[in-house]
Write a protein that holds these residues in place. Structure first.
Motif, PDB file in Angstrom:
ATOM      1  N   PHE A   1       0.864  -1.172   0.000  1.00  0.00           N
ATOM      2  CA  PHE A   1       0.000   0.000   0.000  1.00  0.00           C
ATOM      3  C   PHE A   1       0.901   1.222   0.000  1.00  0.00           C
ATOM      4  O   PHE A   1       2.061   1.161   0.372  1.00  0.00           O
ATOM      5  CB  PHE A   1      -0.882  -0.001   1.239  1.00  0.00           C
ATOM      6  CG  PHE A   1      -0.191  -0.530   2.440  1.00  0.00           C
ATOM      7  CD1 PHE A   1      -0.284  -1.879   2.761  1.00  0.00           C
ATOM      8  CD2 PHE A   1       0.584   0.289   3.226  1.00  0.00           C
ATOM      9  CE1 PHE A   1       0.377  -2.375   3.852  1.00  0.00           C
ATOM     10  CE2 PHE A   1       1.244  -0.220   4.317  1.00  0.00           C
ATOM     11  CZ  PHE A   1       1.141  -1.567   4.632  1.00  0.00           C
ATOM     12  N   GLU A   2       0.344   2.330  -0.430  1.00  0.00           N
ATOM     13  CA  GLU A   2       1.188   3.501  -0.545  1.00  0.00           C
ATOM     14  C   GLU A   2       0.775   4.559   0.445  1.00  0.00           C
ATOM     15  O   GLU A   2      -0.408   4.777   0.689  1.00  0.00           O
ATOM     16  CB  GLU A   2       1.088   4.050  -1.955  1.00  0.00           C
ATOM     17  CG  GLU A   2       2.444   4.194  -2.612  1.00  0.00           C
ATOM     18  CD  GLU A   2       2.290   4.496  -4.075  1.00  0.00           C
ATOM     19  OE1 GLU A   2       1.897   5.635  -4.367  1.00  0.00           O
ATOM     20  OE2 GLU A   2       2.535   3.597  -4.900  1.00  0.00           O
ATOM     21  N   ALA A   3       1.765   5.209   1.003  1.00  0.00           N
ATOM     22  CA  ALA A   3       1.456   6.260   1.961  1.00  0.00           C
ATOM     23  C   ALA A   3       1.247   7.564   1.219  1.00  0.00           C
ATOM     24  O   ALA A   3       1.889   7.852   0.217  1.00  0.00           O
ATOM     25  CB  ALA A   3       2.595   6.405   2.955  1.00  0.00           C
ATOM     26  N   GLN A   4       0.316   8.327   1.736  1.00  0.00           N
ATOM     27  CA  GLN A   4       0.016   9.625   1.149  1.00  0.00           C
ATOM     28  C   GLN A   4       0.723  10.692   1.979  1.00  0.00           C
ATOM     29  O   GLN A   4       0.822  10.574   3.204  1.00  0.00           O
ATOM     30  CB  GLN A   4      -1.497   9.818   1.191  1.00  0.00           C
ATOM     31  CG  GLN A   4      -1.988  11.024   0.448  1.00  0.00           C
ATOM     32  CD  GLN A   4      -3.378  11.406   0.899  1.00  0.00           C
ATOM     33  OE1 GLN A   4      -4.066  10.637   1.556  1.00  0.00           O
ATOM     34  NE2 GLN A   4      -3.775  12.614   0.583  1.00  0.00           N
ATOM     35  N   GLU A   5       1.248  11.691   1.323  1.00  0.00           N
ATOM     36  CA  GLU A   5       2.038  12.673   2.049  1.00  0.00           C
ATOM     37  C   GLU A   5       1.250  13.954   2.270  1.00  0.00           C
ATOM     38  O   GLU A   5       0.555  14.422   1.380  1.00  0.00           O
ATOM     39  CB  GLU A   5       3.292  12.970   1.241  1.00  0.00           C
ATOM     40  CG  GLU A   5       4.466  13.390   2.069  1.00  0.00           C
ATOM     41  CD  GLU A   5       5.715  13.533   1.210  1.00  0.00           C
ATOM     42  OE1 GLU A   5       6.382  12.518   1.011  1.00  0.00           O
ATOM     43  OE2 GLU A   5       5.977  14.641   0.748  1.00  0.00           O
TER      44      GLU A   5
ATOM     45  N   ASP B   1       9.390   7.308   6.781  1.00  0.00           N
ATOM     46  CA  ASP B   1       9.186   8.202   5.646  1.00  0.00           C
ATOM     47  C   ASP B   1       8.185   7.627   4.652  1.00  0.00           C
ATOM     48  O   ASP B   1       7.893   8.252   3.633  1.00  0.00           O
ATOM     49  CB  ASP B   1      10.508   8.529   4.955  1.00  0.00           C
ATOM     50  CG  ASP B   1      11.239   7.276   4.489  1.00  0.00           C
ATOM     51  OD1 ASP B   1      10.595   6.227   4.419  1.00  0.00           O
ATOM     52  OD2 ASP B   1      12.434   7.359   4.206  1.00  0.00           O
ATOM     53  N   GLY B   2       7.676   6.458   4.960  1.00  0.00           N
ATOM     54  CA  GLY B   2       6.597   5.908   4.147  1.00  0.00           C
ATOM     55  C   GLY B   2       7.046   5.369   2.803  1.00  0.00           C
ATOM     56  O   GLY B   2       6.243   4.879   2.031  1.00  0.00           O
TER      57      GLY B   2
END
Lengths: 373, 842
Positions: free
Chosen positions: A2-6, A324-325
């Motif tokens: 899954f991807e982290a949103q910044e 930092d995701g």
């Protein structure tokens, strides 16, 4: 995967707390730069900054939302020895469908503490508008706004002396009428000889004061954060504690005791349900999901880790995310990456043509404890 | 021999230097992937390659590296035990045995050099601190740009006499004093601070001639370090105390930090403002202190000290540490040289986290950025909360018919079974097939239907020989029990009663359609229809498992003769079967009346086990078994147990346990409301309802919440209490309650007339009620309307503006606002109607 949103928070110094309102639509952050920022979720699910205001004259440690029933209300606490209550004022609507200008007004400044106020939390809404603070001098203060329409008037109802410097506080969010108001506090005192670092207090209707139910003696390390899970109608309460050494999950079961029900003080059976040292050192923060079935922790290794409840006493790690995701290695990937790393120190041989120098790394017994970057 | 080792990152990126009293080593640290095979691993991410090492003949005491580097070569200042300071680049040093063209700075009188420090601003200035020598100064400041090379080359001939014109220091200070540590200030290149004589901290100005600015008497004169991010602060230590000084008020320290042991080294970080690091002797951890938090009013509060511990996980004690010059998260620590420990640790910023009801997790990453993920987006992170949210959106639990709720939880076998069973049991009750004397349950469980009294009304024993069942090769009989209560229990388990072939075929057919061939076959065998089982297994499609045909074959050889080959073979191979139903099938045929292992097999559905027990267990054993099973299932929080308990208080406890185990408040609340309507007002159920409502609120599922509320209220069969009351403006007493009581009286007595009751004055004080602003009649009276014969109740009800508090009869007001904008009350300019967005829209 899954991807982290910044989200660009753009605080000028270390962010100390992030807090969401009842629905998770509004977010507040606070920082050492003495500012509090309020964010709203827009239609696309992105966070937009709606307010930013200087809240204190020193680092702001914590920020917390009141139940929306009481309006848009925030409380903050700071190293400047005060806690404050803020209310959002919405100006006149310029026209239909448009929003008025908004700004936050300080409704009160609670100046009773003589040292840094380390945590502030609103009580469960069934009790009215209650606010608890804890401070480095070891005192829990419970404030009440007798008139919920007037947020500038707060009376100090109780002062509870704990003897140790306090770092964190959590109200038991149980909605049940069977559970009197309960507070757990943690101390970041590092001296293990000072005994238990987590104290559980309960409001006794009979004596009209807060009674200490228990000192959790199994936790002698400094405690940096603790939080009760949403109770969700369970017969027991779950408390997550972040200590200098590990993450603990405790089950607090109120016992049906004749004597206890007579004097109106609950007896608690406290069991450690799980203990995780995955962070390999200090755990800074803990946080529950909405059902109290996943606990998220952040620690010294710069990782965010999640643990899931499989049964009452069975918790398992489900993921660990780099701070930092960018990289999200699962537990299996982590072990793989350490095993494929360059040969261990034992196989390091002499550098050709140069004076021999053997460097041995400390042997690492527990792979999970290893920092691997 | 354990030798103290020091470490220092160099100005060249990712190179660091370690030294002991006789050796200086230069390393290059690289990501592990790029490393030479012989590299030393310093962390999981970095290795260190040795570039070179140098032997120093005279004892090396202290080292500093020139802050600027030319041609990728480092310029070192090495302070030796004879007081000489060797200035050389690494390549010069490394080129042995060729004489090094190093420059040397020699004091007039040889004694130990304690410290050398390059000026961080004017890099050509070098300060050195020496031991005490009576007629000489202990601090010397050199300008390295003004030392001629020629003089020094000769120095390397040991026999040569020292030339008369040795390089002279620019300035000297401290006659017959002793200096252990010196540091320059980072923003003021002309001031240095020195710890002297083990009792003084002196600030010295070197603008013209060295001049003492301030002198403080303190024992803490060791390890003088200025804060690179703020010249205001200064740290020194001695023994087990660190003192922090404010250079503007050197009279007294600002802070004293007590340590548990003697201090080995302290140091500031160049990348992390105001972070002081401290290493204790004989310790393997580093303590970090954040000495400053910005405060608007410095007089108000003392700066706070926040402690943090960095544990490089070293098995041995550490000697020294060095912060990485650019990467603020890296700190390199070393142990004694013989232990060869070099550890590059990561020191991360504190990460803070937050979770939202919608399963977003947000955490901070550094000062400026927050990261957020949604745990519902990844299947491995999903849990009961995301399931509940999806189910709520699918109207789970809101359907009138119980079996429809099973559809919403199709993927959860246990839950859908529960809803299906609730539907079945309700139907059975409605059809009056389960009349239980004395107890009225909507969903009776097996326990409540089994009321067999072994004394007065025992079960009848039925024996049937296998021959009768068509197995001519068998001689034995099967014994089973019959009782009307057992039949009821079988109904609840949806099993055929008395081996009814027709019912059995339906049950088995359903299972076959669902693909549960082994279960269907086992059910047939349990009902003593071995032939049917063989048919089922041979009918099973290939893809389900080719072995089923073989099993059918094996089954066809059934014989109950204890000495038969079949039975012996079965008993020995039964353990190798993995399918619980196949296992149970053969286990049943070879059981010889002993079904205990079968009944405790948890892989077999609870209803099958209970039904089996209801047929083949004796009265006493059956009751024992049922009670034991309830206990077991309740401890597991297994909802299958509802079959046994029904909607009795025990069943509620079971649901409570299920909730404890899973956190599924949704199913708990829905089951409690739907099935336990007689317990709906208990605190437990009320609490669950409250929690579920709160959860729906958090998710903003308002419609679902409203449907749930409506359902709950309906099932509660209770009239909701009124929320608004009217009180008299004069005496303040409640009028509405009087109206209500009047109405109930009417219902009881004179309601036949249908006349609306008129109340135009307060029943308590007899003062008139307010008047309608339009017709000026007292409220409570009905609206006269000549046009219509019947007057709707709403027309005469009293309504008012929430803003100006003027009002009257609803009908009159509606008529008024058809033509007007302002309030009908004379003198009031309130635009009552436009305040209400809904009416404006219309």
């Amino acid at each position: 995967m899954f991807e982290a949103q910044e989200i660009k928070a753009e605080h000028k110094d270390l962010i100390h707390d992030v807090s969401f309102d009842f629905y998770g639509d509004r977010m507040a952050t606070c920082s050492s730069d003495q500012f509090v920022k309020v964010w709203d979720k827009n239609g696309d699910g992105n966070w937009t900054l709606t307010s930013s205001f200087k809240a204190h004259s020193a680092s702001v440690w914590k920020v917390t939302w009141a139940n929306p029933e009481f309006g848009q209300v925030l409380a903050t606490c700071s190293f400047d020895r005060t806690a404050a209550v803020w209310e959002e004022i919405v100006g006149d609507t310029p026209g239909p469908g448009q929003r008025g200008t908004r700004h936050w007004v300080r409704r009160t400044n609670l100046v009773d503490s003589r040292t840094s106020v380390t945590d502030v939390k609103f009580g469960p809404k069934a009790q009215g508008l209650l606010l608890a603070t804890c401070s480095a001098e070891g005192i829990i203060r419970i404030y009440e706004a007798p008139d919920v329409m007037n947020l500038s008037q707060w009376t100090l109802q109780h002062e509870i002396h704990c003897k140790l410097p306090l770092s964190c506080l959590s109200w038991n969010p149980s909605l049940s009428r069977l559970h009197p108001p309960m507070i757990a506090v943690g101390s970041d005192d590092t001296n293990v000889n000072n005994g238990g670092k987590v104290f559980v207090y309960e409001y006794s209707e009979n004596s009209r004061r807060w009674v200490k139910l228990d000192t959790i003696s199994s936790i002698t390390d400094a405690v940096h954060d603790l939080e009760f899970s949403p109770n969700l109608g369970r017969s027991f309460h779950i408390l997550a504690v972040a200590t200098n050494r590990d993450l603990r999950i405790l089950n607090l079961t109120p016992l049906d005791d004749e004597q206890a029900s007579q004097n109106g003080v609950t007896k608690l059976d406290i069991q450690t349900a799980a203990q995780f040292n995955d962070h390999g050192g200090t755990v800074w923060r803990v946080c529950w999901n909405v059902t109290g079935t996943i606990v998220t922790s952040a620690g010294d290794d710069g990782f965010v880790r999640m643990f899931k409840m499989h049964s009452i006493n069975l918790w398992k790690s489900i993921t660990s995310i780099k701070g930092d995701g960018t990289q999200i290695p699962t537990a299996t990937e982590a072990t793989r990456s350490t095993s494929t790393a360059i040969p261990q120190a034992s196989s390091v041989s002499t550098l050709a043509g140069q004076t021999a120098r053997y460097i041995k790394l400390g042997s690492i017994s527990q792979p999970s404890r290893e920092q691997w970057y | 021999m354990a030798t103290k080792q020091e470490v220092r990152w160099s100005p060249i990126e990712n190179r660091f230097v370690t030294w002991t009293f006789d050796t200086l080593c230069l390393y290059d640290s690289k990501p592990i992937a790029d490393c030479h095979q012989n590299a030393i691993r310093i962390s999981n991410r970095h290795g260190a390659e040795l570039i070179g090492n140098v032997n120093i003949q005279n004892n090396l005491k202290c080292v500093d590296i020139h802050p600027k580097c030319d041609n990728n070569d480092l310029l070192f200042a090495l302070g030796l035990s004879n007081g000489t300071i060797k200035l050389a680049t690494f390549s010069q040093l490394d080129w042995e045995p060729k004489p090094t063209p190093a420059k040397e700075l020699v004091p007039k009188n040889p004694r130990q050099c304690n410290t050398v420090v390059f000026n961080p601003v004017e890099n050509n200035l070098l300060a050195s601190g020496l031991d005490k020598y009576k007629p000489d100064n202990c601090i010397a400041i050199w300008d390295i740009n003004h030392i001629s090379n020629a003089n020094n080359a000769a120095r390397f001939d040991p026999k040569a006499t020292p030339p008369a014109d040795l390089p002279k220091p620019l300035w000297e200070y401290g006659q017959s004093e002793h200096c252990v540590s010196i540091d320059w200030f980072h923003n003021n290149s002309k001031v240095l601070v020195a710890g002297m004589n083990l009792k003084h901290v002196k600030l010295i100005d070197i603008r013209e001639t060295p001049r003492l600015i301030s002198q403080t008497l303190t024992k803490a004169a060791l390890g003088v370090h200025t804060n690179p991010s703020d010249d205001k602060y200064l740290a020194t230590f001695y023994d087990n105390q660190i003192l922090i000084w404010d250079t503007r008020h050197m009279e007294k320290h600002v802070h004293m930090l007590y340590q548990q042991k003697q201090i080995a080294k302290i140091g500031w970080s160049h990348t992390r403002p105001n972070i002081l690091t401290c290493l204790l002797k004989e310790s393997n951890i580093l303590n970090l202190y954040d000495i400053d938090h910005p405060i608007a009013d410095p007089a108000a509060v003392m700066p706070l000290l926040m402690e943090r511990i960095v544990n490089p996980n070293s098995p041995y004690f550490l000697n020294s540490f060095s912060w990485h010059p650019t990467d603020k998260n890296r700190i390199l620590s070393v142990g004694a040289s013989d232990k060869n420990i070099m550890i590059d640790s990561q020191v991360h910023d504190k990460v803070i986290i937050g979770c939202t009801p919608a399963s977003d997790v947000v955490w901070s990453s550094g000062n400026k950025v927050l990261q957020s993920i949604n745990t519902n987006s990844a299947p491995e992170l999903q849990d009961i909360s995301s399931k509940m949210m999806d189910r709520a959106k699918n109207q789970y639990g809101l359907a009138e018919e119980l079996y429809k709720n099973a559809d919403a939880v199709k993927n959860d076998e246990v839950l859908s079974n529960v809803w299906n069973w609730l539907h079945l049991s309700m139907k059975l009750v409605e059809d009056d097939k389960l009349s239980i004397p004395g107890v009225m349950y909507k969903h009776p469980g097996v326990l409540s239907v089994l009321n067999i009294d072994p004394e007065k009304n025992p079960s009848e024993t039925v024996s049937v020989t296998w021959t009768e069942l068509g197995h001519t090769n068998c001689g034995g009989t099967m014994k089973y029990y019959k009782h009307e209560d057992r039949d009821k229990a079988l109904l609840l388990c949806s099993w055929p009663i008395d081996r009814n072939a027709e019912l059995l075929n339906t049950v088995v057919g359903n299972l076959e359609r669902a693909g549960a061939y082994t279960r269907a076959a086992a059910l047939a065998v349990f009902n003593l229809n071995v032939q049917l089982a063989i048919d089922i297994l041979s009918r099973a499609p290939e893809h389900y498992g080719p072995s089923l045909n073989i099993v059918a074959m094996a089954l066809s050889g059934f014989s109950d003769d204890p000495n038969s080959v079949w039975k012996k073979f079965c008993s020995s191979t039964i353990g190798t079967l993995t399918d619980p139903y196949l296992k149970a099938m053969f286990g049943f045929l070879t059981a010889d009346g002993n079904y205990e292992s079968l009944l405790s097999e948890s892989n077999i559905a609870v209803d099958d086990r209970v039904a089996l027990a209801c047929i083949y267990l004796s009265d006493v054993k059956l009751m024992e078994y049922v009670k034991k099973l309830i206990q077991e299932l309740r401890d597991q929080g297994n909802l299958d147990g509802l079959l046994l308990t029904g909607n009795s208080p025990q069943g509620l406890k079971l649901i409570g346990k299920y909730l404890d185990m899973t956190g599924d408040i949704q199913s708990a609340a829905l089951l409690a409301v739907k099935a336990f309507s007689n317990e709906i007002n208990t605190t437990t159920v009320q609490n669950w309802v409250l929690n579920y409502q709160a959860l729906l609120n958090k998710w903003k599922l308002w419609f679902e919440r409203a449907h749930f509320d409506i359902m709950t209220v309906k099932l509660k069969k209770e009239k909701p209490l009124p929320q608004i009351f009217v009180s008299c403006a004069y005496c303040g007493k409640n009028i509405s309650s009087h109206l209500r009581s009047l109405k109930t009286q009417q219902y009881s007595r004179i309601n036949m007339t249908g006349s609306s009751n008129k109340l135009t004055a307060c029943p308590h004080c007899r003062k008139p009620l307010p008047r309608c602003t339009i017709c000026l009649m007292n409220m409570g009276g009905s609206v006269e309307d000549s046009e219509k014969d019947r007057i709707a109740g709403f027309d005469s009800s009293f309504t008012w503006c929430q803003s100006c508090r003027h009002g009257g009869h609803a009908k009159h007001l509606l008529q008024w606002f058809d033509e007007h904008l302002e309030c009908p009350q004379v003198g009031c300019a309130c635009r009552c109607n436009s305040l209400d967005p809904i009416t404006t829209k219309n």
